[in-house]
Design an enzyme around this catalytic site. Structure first.
Site, PDB file in Angstrom:
ATOM      1  CD  GLN A 121       8.122  -6.158   5.262  1.00 27.65           C
ATOM      2  OE1 GLN A 121       9.164  -6.599   4.796  1.00 27.65           O
ATOM      3  NE2 GLN A 121       6.943  -6.640   4.932  1.00 27.65           N
ATOM      4  CG  ASP A 154       0.717  -5.899   2.438  1.00 30.16           C
ATOM      5  OD1 ASP A 154       0.012  -6.894   2.707  1.00 30.16           O
ATOM      6  OD2 ASP A 154       0.528  -4.785   2.953  1.00 30.16           O
ATOM      7  CG  HIS A 202      -4.239  -8.902   1.549  1.00 28.93           C
ATOM      8  ND1 HIS A 202      -3.459  -7.825   1.889  1.00 28.93           N
ATOM      9  CD2 HIS A 202      -3.937  -9.202   0.269  1.00 28.93           C
ATOM     10  CE1 HIS A 202      -2.699  -7.493   0.854  1.00 28.93           C
ATOM     11  NE2 HIS A 202      -2.965  -8.315  -0.133  1.00 28.93           N
ATOM     12  CG  ASN A 235       1.049 -11.439   9.792  1.00 27.08           C
ATOM     13  OD1 ASN A 235       0.480 -10.358   9.867  1.00 27.08           O
ATOM     14  ND2 ASN A 235       0.531 -12.552  10.304  1.00 27.08           N
ATOM     15  CD  GLU A 282       3.550  -5.208   6.515  1.00 27.47           C
ATOM     16  OE1 GLU A 282       4.779  -5.358   6.501  1.00 27.47           O
ATOM     17  OE2 GLU A 282       2.977  -4.384   7.252  1.00 27.47           O
ATOM     18  CG  ASP A 289      -0.191  -3.864  10.920  1.00 22.70           C
ATOM     19  OD1 ASP A 289      -1.375  -4.094  10.639  1.00 22.70           O
ATOM     20  OD2 ASP A 289       0.644  -3.577  10.053  1.00 22.70           O
ATOM     21  CG  ASN A 290      -2.170  -8.213  11.804  1.00 20.88           C
ATOM     22  OD1 ASN A 290      -1.254  -7.442  11.524  1.00 20.88           O
ATOM     23  ND2 ASN A 290      -2.258  -9.421  11.287  1.00 20.88           N
ATOM     24  CB  SER A 332      -4.374   0.698  -0.481  1.00 22.82           C
ATOM     25  OG  SER A 332      -3.364   0.199  -1.332  1.00 22.82           O
ATOM     26  CB  CYS A 334      -7.924  -3.478  12.672  1.00 18.40           C
ATOM     27  SG  CYS A 334      -7.101  -4.204  11.234  1.00 18.40           S
ATOM     28  CG  HIS A 361      -1.642  -1.275   1.471  1.00 15.10           C
ATOM     29  ND1 HIS A 361      -2.651  -1.699   0.646  1.00 15.10           N
ATOM     30  CD2 HIS A 361      -1.511  -2.240   2.417  1.00 15.10           C
ATOM     31  CE1 HIS A 361      -3.115  -2.860   1.090  1.00 15.10           C
ATOM     32  NE2 HIS A 361      -2.440  -3.204   2.160  1.00 15.10           N
ATOM     33  CE  LYS A 397       1.805  -6.854   9.621  1.00 13.84           C
ATOM     34  NZ  LYS A 397       0.415  -7.233   9.385  1.00 13.84           N
ATOM     35  CG  HIS A 440      -3.126  -0.104  10.516  1.00 19.55           C
ATOM     36  ND1 HIS A 440      -4.473  -0.286  10.347  1.00 19.55           N
ATOM     37  CD2 HIS A 440      -2.587  -1.351  10.572  1.00 19.55           C
ATOM     38  CE1 HIS A 440      -4.725  -1.577  10.311  1.00 19.55           C
ATOM     39  NE2 HIS A 440      -3.613  -2.245  10.428  1.00 19.55           N
ATOM     40  CB  SER A 481      -0.459   0.389  -4.326  1.00 20.31           C
ATOM     41  OG  SER A 481      -1.035   0.506  -3.049  1.00 20.31           O
ATOM     42  CB  SER A 518       4.299  -3.180  10.514  1.00 18.54           C
ATOM     43  OG  SER A 518       3.164  -3.322  11.306  1.00 18.54           O
TER      44      SER A 518
HETATM   45  P1  NAI Z   1      -6.203 -14.647  11.655  1.00 19.08           P
HETATM   46  O1  NAI Z   1      -5.897 -15.947  11.049  1.00 19.08           O
HETATM   47  O2  NAI Z   1      -5.584 -14.250  12.955  1.00 19.08           O
HETATM   48  O3  NAI Z   1      -7.789 -14.454  11.834  1.00 19.08           O
HETATM   49  C1  NAI Z   1      -8.745 -14.835  10.926  1.00 19.08           C
HETATM   50  C2  NAI Z   1      -9.866 -15.511  11.710  1.00 19.08           C
HETATM   51  O4  NAI Z   1     -10.977 -15.753  10.843  1.00 19.08           O
HETATM   52  C3  NAI Z   1      -9.451 -16.867  12.287  1.00 19.08           C
HETATM   53  O5  NAI Z   1      -9.625 -16.879  13.687  1.00 19.08           O
HETATM   54  C4  NAI Z   1     -10.379 -17.850  11.589  1.00 19.08           C
HETATM   55  O6  NAI Z   1     -10.766 -18.937  12.431  1.00 19.08           O
HETATM   56  C5  NAI Z   1     -11.573 -16.983  11.225  1.00 19.08           C
HETATM   57  N1  NAI Z   1     -12.374 -17.526  10.125  1.00 19.08           N
HETATM   58  C6  NAI Z   1     -11.968 -18.175   9.006  1.00 19.08           C
HETATM   59  N2  NAI Z   1     -13.021 -18.527   8.250  1.00 19.08           N
HETATM   60  C7  NAI Z   1     -14.126 -18.091   8.909  1.00 19.08           C
HETATM   61  C8  NAI Z   1     -15.517 -18.147   8.630  1.00 19.08           C
HETATM   62  N3  NAI Z   1     -15.991 -18.747   7.538  1.00 19.08           N
HETATM   63  N4  NAI Z   1     -16.374 -17.560   9.509  1.00 19.08           N
HETATM   64  C9  NAI Z   1     -15.917 -16.968  10.639  1.00 19.08           C
HETATM   65  N5  NAI Z   1     -14.607 -16.895  10.952  1.00 19.08           N
HETATM   66  C10 NAI Z   1     -13.718 -17.443  10.092  1.00 19.08           C
HETATM   67  O7  NAI Z   1      -5.817 -13.546  10.546  1.00 19.08           O
HETATM   68  P2  NAI Z   1      -5.626 -11.983  10.802  1.00 19.08           P
HETATM   69  O8  NAI Z   1      -4.196 -11.697  11.094  1.00 19.08           O
HETATM   70  O9  NAI Z   1      -6.671 -11.518  11.697  1.00 19.08           O
HETATM   71  O10 NAI Z   1      -5.850 -11.424   9.304  1.00 19.08           O
HETATM   72  C11 NAI Z   1      -7.132 -11.502   8.687  1.00 19.08           C
HETATM   73  C12 NAI Z   1      -7.052 -10.867   7.307  1.00 19.08           C
HETATM   74  O11 NAI Z   1      -6.769  -9.469   7.423  1.00 19.08           O
HETATM   75  C13 NAI Z   1      -5.950 -11.413   6.426  1.00 19.08           C
HETATM   76  O12 NAI Z   1      -6.393 -11.408   5.090  1.00 19.08           O
HETATM   77  C14 NAI Z   1      -4.818 -10.400   6.602  1.00 19.08           C
HETATM   78  O13 NAI Z   1      -3.900 -10.452   5.543  1.00 19.08           O
HETATM   79  C15 NAI Z   1      -5.596  -9.129   6.652  1.00 19.08           C
HETATM   80  N6  NAI Z   1      -5.008  -7.963   7.305  1.00 19.08           N
HETATM   81  C16 NAI Z   1      -5.559  -6.737   6.984  1.00 19.08           C
HETATM   82  C17 NAI Z   1      -5.085  -5.579   7.564  1.00 19.08           C
HETATM   83  C18 NAI Z   1      -5.664  -4.284   7.198  1.00 19.08           C
HETATM   84  O14 NAI Z   1      -5.117  -3.244   7.573  1.00 19.08           O
HETATM   85  N7  NAI Z   1      -6.752  -4.210   6.455  1.00 19.08           N
HETATM   86  C19 NAI Z   1      -3.985  -5.611   8.568  1.00 19.08           C
HETATM   87  C20 NAI Z   1      -3.513  -6.951   8.864  1.00 19.08           C
HETATM   88  C21 NAI Z   1      -4.023  -8.072   8.261  1.00 19.08           C
END
Ligand code: NAI
Length: 466
Positions: free
Chosen positions: A399, A132, A337, A217, A192, A226-227, A83, A231, A55, A222, A387, A78, A395
């Protein structure tokens, strides 16, 4: 832009504005500034040629300038079509760093910009990827497999893949052998986010990872910051900037209670919403319940909730049959993501009214309407600015350390996925304490020995979960 300029940004005249915000961000990114201080003189990244796909925000601008301060040459795109912060891209391009990023770029542009981060003006190759979500890595690996004669481009599984495959074919036609040569030149990749890391582990398991990868990650500093705390600030920010809706009192459903889900639920709850959570993992479901959230099935809350947010990193979470049951003017968005968490394509035949960039109102045949944020792409970066700098400093310091580690010690690493050692994780945290006025207790030799550590750390075994 003239044909000779090696960048694509929305408006280079935004560079001054971007620079002012970069200056402010530097004051909130102590980890990156400390890295410049500690390593600026020794130039540990001299000779590194980094292709970055992340991003293109103000915070990323500070990361890019840190990598350069350590000696690296950098090209950047990006990792999402919505983003980019155009003033950040302009400020970085104005310093002579090739940036290819425009907020609201098309998918075709997205993949051609991903290609551009590997096109050095001297015809040479990149030796590092900073990724990322894994798109830059995937671009090279799929291209190289296609060049080796594998049938990987004939059956695109989505519109996105169709565009990606077309870009790969175009590059194969223009520069025969490009992907194989580029793959061979890579020392490794640093990744990332959760989704990109999942892709890397899958590649490693299939024996298809041709270089080492560092999973940034899963540095504690991180994903647990960050996550989660990122958020916590940026989710509601995105919903507010998109809709100005009153959050207090509304019923919000958060799908997934991992790190991003925990931050998202806290964000909505802090704004006064009544939050419900869906989960598939019993441990995370129990955490949600004990954090005070009702754990529900999505099917049971469709007609009563006002706001739906997916955070799972999984696909097909909110499907057409779900959206049919939602109430009029329900808000639907994703902060995971990729954009496959909500079945946005299934809505394409309905009536779309664009309210403003990245906000659409979709009318169903029966007249019911939904507000869809960022067409299902991550809304904190699409509808707001991602963020805050401080958490991104943690984070991005990981990196920088990961890039240095691969560049300097590639031979120590097998072609699999690695995490940074704990002492570096603790170092990143330590670099962020002063800014918050936090004072760290120093263990006596006796206390340290009693719990089996040293006064300098590491303070926890690797299996500790924080
Ligand atoms: P995580 O693996 O810690 O959490 C995801 C959760 O979703 C897990 O607990 C899993 O059991 C649950 N899950 C999976 N399928 C499901 C379903 N059908 N119904 C309900 N729950 C379900 O992953 P994390 O770190 O929380 O990341 C989640 C996403 O966010 C990833 O795609 C990551 O790359 C992205 N992300 C986005 C950020 C942003 O700023 N927008 C920042 C960091 C990560």
């Amino acid at each position: 832009m003239s044909a000779t300029e090696d960048f694509i940004v929305a408006d280079i005249a935004l560079a001054d504005y971007g620079r002012k915000e970069l200056d402010i961000a530097e004051t909130e990114m102590p980890g990156l500034m400390a890295a410049r201080e500690e390593f600026g003189e020794s130039q540990p990244l001299k000779g590194a040629r980094i292709s970055g796909s992340l991003h293109m925000t103000i915070q990323t601008g500070v990361l890019i300038e840190t990598l350069k301060a350590l000696g690296a040459d950098v090209r950047w795109a990006s990792c999402n079509i919505f983003s980019t912060q155009d003033h950040a891209a302009a400020a970085i391009a104005a310093t002579g760093t090739p940036v290819f990023a425009v907020k609201g770029e098309s998918l075709e542009e997205y993949w051609s910009y991903t290609d551009r981060i590997f096109q050095w003006t001297d015809g040479g190759q990149s030796n590092l990827i900073l990724d990322d979500g894994g798109d830059a890595t995937m671009y090279i690996l799929i291209g190289a497999r296609a060049e080796a004669g594998e049938d990987v481009l004939s059956k695109p599984g989505s519109e996105e893949e169709e565009v990606l495959f077309a870009q790969i074919k175009k590059r194969m036609a223009e520069t025969p052998g490009f992907f194989t040569k580029q793959r061979t030149a890579l020392l490794g990749v640093t990744e990332e986010t959760t989704t990109g890391v999942n892709r890397l582990y899958q590649l490693a398991r299939a024996g298809q990872l041709p270089f080492p990868a560092i999973n940034v990650n899963d540095s504690v500093t991180k994903s647990k910051f960050d996550n989660k705390y990122g958020c916590k600030e940026s989710l509601v920010d995105g919903i507010r900037r998109a809709t100005d809706v009153m959050m207090a009192g509304k019923v919000a459903v958060v799908c997934g209670y991992g790190d991003v889900g925990k931050g998202s639920a806290a964000s909505l709850s802090g704004a006064g919403a009544r939050v419900k959570v869906t989960e598939a993992d019993p441990i995370c479901a129990l955490q949600a319940a004990m954090d005070g959230f009702e754990v529900v099935l999505l099917e049971d809350v469709l007609s009563t909730a006002d706001i739906f947010v997916t955070t799972t990193g999984n696909k097909d979470i909110i499907r057409l049959e779900h959206m049919r049951e939602m109430k009029d003017m329900a808000i639907v968005g994703n902060i995971g993501h990729f954009d496959n968490e909500i079945q946005v394509n299934s809505l394409r035949n309905y009536k779309w009214t664009n309210i403003k960039p990245q906000v659409d109102m979709i009318a169903f045949p029966d007249g019911k309407r939904l507000i869809l944020l960022s067409e299902g792409r991550l809304l904190n970066l699409g509808n707001a600015t991602g963020h805050p700098s401080f958490v991104m400093s943690a984070s991005f310091t990981n990196q920088v350390l990961a890039q240095m580690e691969i560049f300097q010690n590639r031979d120590k690493y097998e072609n699999t996925v690695h995490v940074l050692p704990k002492h570096l994780d603790e170092k990143v945290a330590r670099l962020h304490l002063d800014k918050l006025g936090a004072k760290l207790t120093v263990l006596s030799e006796e206390q340290a020995a009693y719990i089996g550590v040293t006064p300098e750390g590491p303070f926890k075994p690797d299996h500790y979960r924080y």
